[in-house]
Design a protein around this motif. Sequence first.
Motif, PDB file in Angstrom:
ATOM      1  N   ILE A   1       0.733  -0.936  -0.089  1.00  0.00           N
ATOM      2  CA  ILE A   1       0.020  -0.006  -0.041  1.00  0.00           C
ATOM      3  C   ILE A   1       0.802   1.284   0.049  1.00  0.00           C
ATOM      4  CG2 ILE A   1      -0.170   0.098   2.570  1.00  0.00           C
ATOM      5  CD1 ILE A   1      -3.198   0.789   1.973  1.00  0.00           C
ATOM      6  N   VAL A   2       0.349   2.056  -0.709  1.00  0.00           N
ATOM      7  CA  VAL A   2       1.318   3.565  -1.140  1.00  0.00           C
ATOM      8  C   VAL A   2       0.914   4.191   0.120  1.00  0.00           C
ATOM      9  CG1 VAL A   2       1.580   5.432  -2.301  1.00  0.00           C
ATOM     10  CG2 VAL A   2       1.501   3.185  -3.359  1.00  0.00           C
ATOM     11  N   THR A   3       2.032   4.743   1.060  1.00  0.00           N
ATOM     12  CA  THR A   3       1.788   5.850   2.051  1.00  0.00           C
ATOM     13  C   THR A   3       2.063   7.161   1.800  1.00  0.00           C
ATOM     14  OG1 THR A   3       4.208   5.657   2.786  1.00  0.00           O
ATOM     15  CG2 THR A   3       2.342   4.035   3.651  1.00  0.00           C
ATOM     16  N   ASP A   4       2.770   7.472   0.873  1.00  0.00           N
ATOM     17  CA  ASP A   4       2.986   8.828   0.460  1.00  0.00           C
ATOM     18  C   ASP A   4       3.379   8.878  -1.068  1.00  0.00           C
ATOM     19  OD1 ASP A   4       5.995   8.717   0.713  1.00  0.00           O
ATOM     20  OD2 ASP A   4       5.604   8.635   2.998  1.00  0.00           O
TER      21      ASP A   4
ATOM     22  N   PHE B   1      14.852   0.734   2.906  1.00  0.00           N
ATOM     23  CA  PHE B   1      13.861  -0.287   3.445  1.00  0.00           C
ATOM     24  C   PHE B   1      13.869  -0.203   5.039  1.00  0.00           C
ATOM     25  CE2 PHE B   1      14.256  -3.896  -0.171  1.00  0.00           C
ATOM     26  CZ  PHE B   1      13.628  -2.933  -0.849  1.00  0.00           C
ATOM     27  N   ASN B   2      12.603  -0.562   5.578  1.00  0.00           N
ATOM     28  CA  ASN B   2      12.681  -0.662   7.102  1.00  0.00           C
ATOM     29  C   ASN B   2      11.944  -1.770   7.275  1.00  0.00           C
ATOM     30  OD1 ASN B   2       9.742  -0.197   7.158  1.00  0.00           O
ATOM     31  ND2 ASN B   2      10.408   1.900   6.412  1.00  0.00           N
ATOM     32  N   LYS B   3      11.514  -1.986   8.547  1.00  0.00           N
ATOM     33  CA  LYS B   3      10.946  -3.309   9.013  1.00  0.00           C
ATOM     34  C   LYS B   3       9.535  -3.689   7.989  1.00  0.00           C
ATOM     35  CE  LYS B   3       8.995  -5.798  12.844  1.00  0.00           C
ATOM     36  NZ  LYS B   3       8.568  -5.875  14.204  1.00  0.00           N
ATOM     37  N   TYR B   4       8.867  -2.472   7.692  1.00  0.00           N
ATOM     38  CA  TYR B   4       7.550  -2.642   7.088  1.00  0.00           C
ATOM     39  C   TYR B   4       7.582  -2.337   5.731  1.00  0.00           C
ATOM     40  CZ  TYR B   4       6.335  -2.854  11.960  1.00  0.00           C
ATOM     41  OH  TYR B   4       6.248  -3.077  13.236  1.00  0.00           O
ATOM     42  N   GLY B   5       8.444  -1.485   4.859  1.00  0.00           N
ATOM     43  CA  GLY B   5       8.491  -1.135   3.615  1.00  0.00           C
ATOM     44  C   GLY B   5       9.496  -0.239   3.375  1.00  0.00           C
ATOM     45  N   GLY B   6       9.453   0.654   2.622  1.00  0.00           N
ATOM     46  CA  GLY B   6      10.571   1.525   1.924  1.00  0.00           C
ATOM     47  C   GLY B   6       9.959   2.354   1.051  1.00  0.00           C
ATOM     48  N   ASP B   7      10.892   2.956   0.105  1.00  0.00           N
ATOM     49  CA  ASP B   7      10.552   3.956  -0.808  1.00  0.00           C
ATOM     50  C   ASP B   7      10.783   3.326  -2.390  1.00  0.00           C
ATOM     51  OD1 ASP B   7       9.958   5.886   0.848  1.00  0.00           O
ATOM     52  OD2 ASP B   7      12.032   6.535   0.956  1.00  0.00           O
ATOM     53  N   VAL B   8       9.868   3.802  -3.178  1.00  0.00           N
ATOM     54  CA  VAL B   8      10.159   3.241  -4.581  1.00  0.00           C
ATOM     55  C   VAL B   8      10.425   4.654  -5.238  1.00  0.00           C
ATOM     56  CG1 VAL B   8       9.024   2.442  -6.872  1.00  0.00           C
ATOM     57  CG2 VAL B   8       8.384   1.471  -4.806  1.00  0.00           C
TER      58      VAL B   8
ATOM     59  N   VAL C   1       4.387   0.599   2.555  1.00  0.00           N
ATOM     60  CA  VAL C   1       4.279  -0.593   3.463  1.00  0.00           C
ATOM     61  C   VAL C   1       3.711  -1.924   3.055  1.00  0.00           C
ATOM     62  CG1 VAL C   1       4.566   1.134   5.432  1.00  0.00           C
ATOM     63  CG2 VAL C   1       2.446   0.286   4.865  1.00  0.00           C
ATOM     64  N   PHE C   2       3.931  -2.866   3.735  1.00  0.00           N
ATOM     65  CA  PHE C   2       3.254  -4.254   3.413  1.00  0.00           C
ATOM     66  C   PHE C   2       1.870  -4.013   4.274  1.00  0.00           C
ATOM     67  CE2 PHE C   2       7.268  -5.173   1.389  1.00  0.00           C
ATOM     68  CZ  PHE C   2       6.583  -5.942   0.240  1.00  0.00           C
ATOM     69  N   PHE C   3       0.741  -4.400   3.770  1.00  0.00           N
ATOM     70  CA  PHE C   3      -0.548  -4.328   4.590  1.00  0.00           C
ATOM     71  C   PHE C   3      -1.183  -5.617   4.261  1.00  0.00           C
ATOM     72  CE2 PHE C   3      -4.780  -2.581   4.657  1.00  0.00           C
ATOM     73  CZ  PHE C   3      -4.717  -1.870   5.854  1.00  0.00           C
TER      74      PHE C   3
ATOM     75  N   VAL D   1       2.050  -4.882   7.927  1.00  0.00           N
ATOM     76  CA  VAL D   1       2.984  -6.128   8.626  1.00  0.00           C
ATOM     77  C   VAL D   1       4.237  -6.149   8.132  1.00  0.00           C
ATOM     78  CG1 VAL D   1       0.832  -7.795   8.264  1.00  0.00           C
ATOM     79  CG2 VAL D   1       2.183  -7.516   6.405  1.00  0.00           C
ATOM     80  N   SER D   2       5.203  -6.794   8.692  1.00  0.00           N
ATOM     81  CA  SER D   2       6.589  -6.759   8.364  1.00  0.00           C
ATOM     82  C   SER D   2       6.742  -7.010   6.863  1.00  0.00           C
ATOM     83  CB  SER D   2       7.232  -7.877   9.106  1.00  0.00           C
ATOM     84  OG  SER D   2       7.248  -7.549  10.333  1.00  0.00           O
ATOM     85  N   MET D   3       7.704  -6.726   6.245  1.00  0.00           N
ATOM     86  CA  MET D   3       8.216  -6.772   4.956  1.00  0.00           C
ATOM     87  C   MET D   3       8.713  -8.061   4.710  1.00  0.00           C
ATOM     88  SD  MET D   3      11.522  -5.255   2.522  1.00  0.00           S
ATOM     89  CE  MET D   3      10.892  -3.623   2.640  1.00  0.00           C
ATOM     90  N   PRO D   4       7.943  -9.134   3.774  1.00  0.00           N
ATOM     91  CA  PRO D   4       8.621 -10.454   3.654  1.00  0.00           C
ATOM     92  C   PRO D   4       9.829 -10.311   3.109  1.00  0.00           C
ATOM     93  CG  PRO D   4       6.361 -10.022   2.325  1.00  0.00           C
ATOM     94  CD  PRO D   4       6.847  -8.743   2.820  1.00  0.00           C
TER      95      PRO D   4
END
Length: 147
Positions: A65-68, A92-99, A120-122, A130-133
């Motif tokens: 899911i896009v956060t910003d 990258f962080n525990k839940y996502g990162g930036d494209v 983030v992963f949702f 949820v945590s990034m796979p």
Amino acid sequence: MARLILDFPEDQYCYSTPLTVRVTDINGANHLGNDSMISMISEARARFLFEFGVGETERDGTGIIVTDLATTYRAEAHARDQLLFEVGVMDFNKYGGDVIFRITRPRDKTLIAMAKSGFVFFNYKTSQVVSMPEEFRAKFTRVNWID
């Protein structure tokens, strides 16, 4: 408010795709509209994820899911311009990162825009972040990057 500056390391881009500015993407000022640029960024992101085998949502209900979204414009683009969207990932962080995105017009080597889309992963079934796979993280080691 201070101006936004987006500048990304050259070695972060691992994918590129061309997109053409359509006549319907042009606004009243006769150039590529902001709303259409956002749609083109979304298309480039979808192609990038598809290329790396990442589904928008998985069977377990987990997806991205896009956060910003932040975009800076450097030059105008016009109808029928061929644009090159260079795409990468970082921070990258525990839940996502930036494209990240660099959008250029190859014909005259003009930088059109820079953009960053946080994600983030949702889990859509539980409506929770949820945590990034680990499989996702592993796809973006430099060994797997596409030239």
